[in-house]
Design an enzyme around this catalytic site. Sequence first.
Site, PDB file in Angstrom:
ATOM      1  N   MET A  19      -3.384   6.696  -3.323  1.00  0.00           N
ATOM      2  CA  MET A  19      -2.925   6.695  -1.934  1.00  0.00           C
ATOM      3  C   MET A  19      -1.484   6.231  -1.814  1.00  0.00           C
ATOM      4  O   MET A  19      -0.690   6.816  -1.079  1.00  0.00           O
ATOM      5  CB  MET A  19      -3.841   5.826  -1.063  1.00  0.00           C
ATOM      6  CG  MET A  19      -5.237   6.348  -0.931  1.00  0.00           C
ATOM      7  SD  MET A  19      -5.332   8.082  -0.458  1.00  0.00           S
ATOM      8  CE  MET A  19      -4.766   8.015   1.238  1.00  0.00           C
ATOM      9  N   GLU A  97     -10.079  -1.351  -2.461  1.00  0.00           N
ATOM     10  CA  GLU A  97     -10.818  -1.599  -1.215  1.00  0.00           C
ATOM     11  C   GLU A  97     -11.626  -2.901  -1.347  1.00  0.00           C
ATOM     12  O   GLU A  97     -12.827  -2.884  -1.647  1.00  0.00           O
ATOM     13  CB  GLU A  97     -11.732  -0.390  -0.943  1.00  0.00           C
ATOM     14  CG  GLU A  97     -12.464  -0.421   0.381  1.00  0.00           C
ATOM     15  CD  GLU A  97     -11.602  -0.032   1.563  1.00  0.00           C
ATOM     16  OE1 GLU A  97     -10.369  -0.169   1.502  1.00  0.00           O
ATOM     17  OE2 GLU A  97     -12.185   0.390   2.582  1.00  0.00           O
ATOM     18  N   HIS A 145      -4.465   4.606   8.375  1.00  0.00           N
ATOM     19  CA  HIS A 145      -5.425   5.234   7.462  1.00  0.00           C
ATOM     20  C   HIS A 145      -4.985   6.668   7.174  1.00  0.00           C
ATOM     21  O   HIS A 145      -5.165   7.562   8.006  1.00  0.00           O
ATOM     22  CB  HIS A 145      -6.832   5.187   8.075  1.00  0.00           C
ATOM     23  CG  HIS A 145      -7.882   5.735   7.177  1.00  0.00           C
ATOM     24  ND1 HIS A 145      -9.017   6.347   7.638  1.00  0.00           N
ATOM     25  CD2 HIS A 145      -7.966   5.783   5.821  1.00  0.00           C
ATOM     26  CE1 HIS A 145      -9.750   6.725   6.614  1.00  0.00           C
ATOM     27  NE2 HIS A 145      -9.131   6.404   5.512  1.00  0.00           N
TER      28      HIS A 145
HETATM   29  P1  NAD Z   1      -6.215   3.193  -6.590  1.00  0.00           P
HETATM   30  O1  NAD Z   1      -7.236   2.489  -7.420  1.00  0.00           O
HETATM   31  O2  NAD Z   1      -5.809   4.584  -6.990  1.00  0.00           O
HETATM   32  O3  NAD Z   1      -4.875   2.331  -6.543  1.00  0.00           O
HETATM   33  C1  NAD Z   1      -4.840   0.967  -6.231  1.00  0.00           C
HETATM   34  C2  NAD Z   1      -3.541   0.390  -6.782  1.00  0.00           C
HETATM   35  O4  NAD Z   1      -3.414  -0.958  -6.302  1.00  0.00           O
HETATM   36  C3  NAD Z   1      -3.449   0.332  -8.309  1.00  0.00           C
HETATM   37  O5  NAD Z   1      -2.241   0.932  -8.731  1.00  0.00           O
HETATM   38  C4  NAD Z   1      -3.453  -1.173  -8.617  1.00  0.00           C
HETATM   39  O6  NAD Z   1      -2.678  -1.502  -9.755  1.00  0.00           O
HETATM   40  C5  NAD Z   1      -2.847  -1.748  -7.341  1.00  0.00           C
HETATM   41  N1  NAD Z   1      -3.159  -3.143  -7.107  1.00  0.00           N
HETATM   42  C6  NAD Z   1      -4.349  -3.770  -7.220  1.00  0.00           C
HETATM   43  N2  NAD Z   1      -4.229  -5.064  -6.884  1.00  0.00           N
HETATM   44  C7  NAD Z   1      -2.949  -5.272  -6.546  1.00  0.00           C
HETATM   45  C8  NAD Z   1      -2.203  -6.414  -6.107  1.00  0.00           C
HETATM   46  N3  NAD Z   1      -2.792  -7.612  -5.982  1.00  0.00           N
HETATM   47  N4  NAD Z   1      -0.902  -6.248  -5.849  1.00  0.00           N
HETATM   48  C9  NAD Z   1      -0.313  -5.070  -5.994  1.00  0.00           C
HETATM   49  N5  NAD Z   1      -0.954  -3.939  -6.396  1.00  0.00           N
HETATM   50  C10 NAD Z   1      -2.257  -4.053  -6.676  1.00  0.00           C
HETATM   51  O7  NAD Z   1      -6.753   3.159  -5.096  1.00  0.00           O
HETATM   52  P2  NAD Z   1      -6.545   4.256  -3.933  1.00  0.00           P
HETATM   53  O8  NAD Z   1      -7.548   5.347  -4.103  1.00  0.00           O
HETATM   54  O9  NAD Z   1      -5.107   4.593  -3.838  1.00  0.00           O
HETATM   55  O10 NAD Z   1      -7.011   3.425  -2.658  1.00  0.00           O
HETATM   56  C11 NAD Z   1      -6.194   2.440  -2.077  1.00  0.00           C
HETATM   57  C12 NAD Z   1      -6.707   2.102  -0.702  1.00  0.00           C
HETATM   58  O11 NAD Z   1      -6.692   3.276   0.108  1.00  0.00           O
HETATM   59  C13 NAD Z   1      -8.142   1.572  -0.641  1.00  0.00           C
HETATM   60  O12 NAD Z   1      -8.240   0.607   0.363  1.00  0.00           O
HETATM   61  C14 NAD Z   1      -8.938   2.817  -0.289  1.00  0.00           C
HETATM   62  O13 NAD Z   1     -10.159   2.510   0.361  1.00  0.00           O
HETATM   63  C15 NAD Z   1      -7.972   3.507   0.655  1.00  0.00           C
HETATM   64  N6  NAD Z   1      -8.161   4.956   0.796  1.00  0.00           N
HETATM   65  C16 NAD Z   1      -8.439   5.721  -0.292  1.00  0.00           C
HETATM   66  C17 NAD Z   1      -8.571   7.097  -0.134  1.00  0.00           C
HETATM   67  C18 NAD Z   1      -8.828   7.985  -1.331  1.00  0.00           C
HETATM   68  O14 NAD Z   1      -9.241   9.150  -1.127  1.00  0.00           O
HETATM   69  N7  NAD Z   1      -8.577   7.543  -2.545  1.00  0.00           N
HETATM   70  C19 NAD Z   1      -8.420   7.677   1.134  1.00  0.00           C
HETATM   71  C20 NAD Z   1      -8.103   6.864   2.225  1.00  0.00           C
HETATM   72  C21 NAD Z   1      -7.981   5.501   2.039  1.00  0.00           C
END
Ligand code: NAD
Length: 408
Positions: A19, A97, A145
């Site tokens: 994201m 999340e 979002h």
């Molecule tokens: P992801 O696992 O691809 O990426 C998360 C990133 O956060 C990783 O690069 C990780 O290294 C980093 N991270 C973790 N802890 C950290 C910290 N303390 N400080 C800095 N960076 C940190 O996750 P994603 O799929 O991109 O999802 C991220 C958020 O977006 C979540 O809340 C998820 O629910 C939401 N979301 C996801 C989607 C989807 O389809 N993937 C859609 C809408 C919303």
Amino acid sequence: MSQTSFEIQQAAVIGAGTMGRGIVMCLANAGVNVQWVDNNPQMLEQALTTVAQTYAHNVRQGRIDQAEADARMARVSAAADYAAIRNVDLVIEAVYENLELKQKIFRELDGLLKPEALLASNTSALDIDAIAAATRRPAQVLGLHFFSPAHIMKLLEIVRGAQTSPAALEAALALGKRMGKVSVVSGNCHGFIGNRMLHPYVLEARKMLLEGAYPQQVDAALQGFGFAMGPFRMYDVVGIDLEWRARQLAGKGQDAPEVQVDNRLCEMGRFGQKSGNGYYHYEPGSRQAEHDPEVDALVLRVSEDLGFQRRDIGPEEILERCLLALVNEGAKILQEGIAGSAHDIDLVYLNGYGFPAEKGGPMAWADQQGLADIHQRLLALETRQGDQWKPARLIGELAAQGKGFADR
Ligand code: NAD
């Protein structure tokens, strides 16, 4: 700076995963400078490369010229830590999340950022008020979002917390416009508008697998109606494992009969498109969902093991249950004031969930059927299948007045 003229010029994104990458591009493409933080330096390095590659690809496709690609890339920079982003106008957090993790990040940022800066979370479902409570600026906390892939999908749900100020909402709406998004303001509830409605819709689809249908049949019925993808193809794209892991982490929900097919698929490493197999099979490098008889056999086994007497389920029943589940939840969202109008709900489903454009969205579709008719059909389902089909109060009220959702 006055409360109403707050314009976002400098932003930061926390998290360089799926994201974060898309969100950074949305901001850079809209002319906003973005500083990017991730606690995993390799992830950030990779993410910067991916963004550069995406822009290079856009140039090859002729969508932008080299100068534009360079200008966009120049707006994106890696930041070593939170102290480096202390002057930004907006932070969008997109880490895992996990409520405690998000609260910790918001608390830390709150102590560093200038008082007027906005703090936004890209959470899919967590409580925005609980995140805001970790700060001393709840009026400037909100949900932004985005949908995956964030730089492509048009929808942006702007989640209003109990204390989010009108000025913060206005600034978010203005940013949404600059990014070319269709922005819809949602109240704060589990899943907001889109994912909250998705829950009962997918639940019906999963129940029908146990009762006698197969994934391909359910998807074919909904795609026949005009959905871009049926629910099981959608889960293959999103990743079946996301909810599976979330259930494991939360330590609840894993035993529900409806998720047993998902559980078995994940235990077999069938996470969806990304692993080459999910509800469907994918040839290497292909996104073409191919019917997999092994999955049908698994569905049959799981439902028989759970003691279901399978029966034929036709496309009419699939449509009736999935669509009415959406409409009934949409009505509850409207009566609770989570959505400002039925049209907003339709915008969410048209722009984020592949609902057929010509049908106008689930609420417009229900209005076309007539709410008296929808009310009767829900009552019939309630008689046959139980309480979960109890019509939302609003449907009965509008039906009695001969009105539709759009008249509200
Ligand atoms: P992801 O696992 O691809 O990426 C998360 C990133 O956060 C990783 O690069 C990780 O290294 C980093 N991270 C973790 N802890 C950290 C910290 N303390 N400080 C800095 N960076 C940190 O996750 P994603 O799929 O991109 O999802 C991220 C958020 O977006 C979540 O809340 C998820 O629910 C939401 N979301 C996801 C989607 C989807 O389809 N993937 C859609 C809408 C919303």
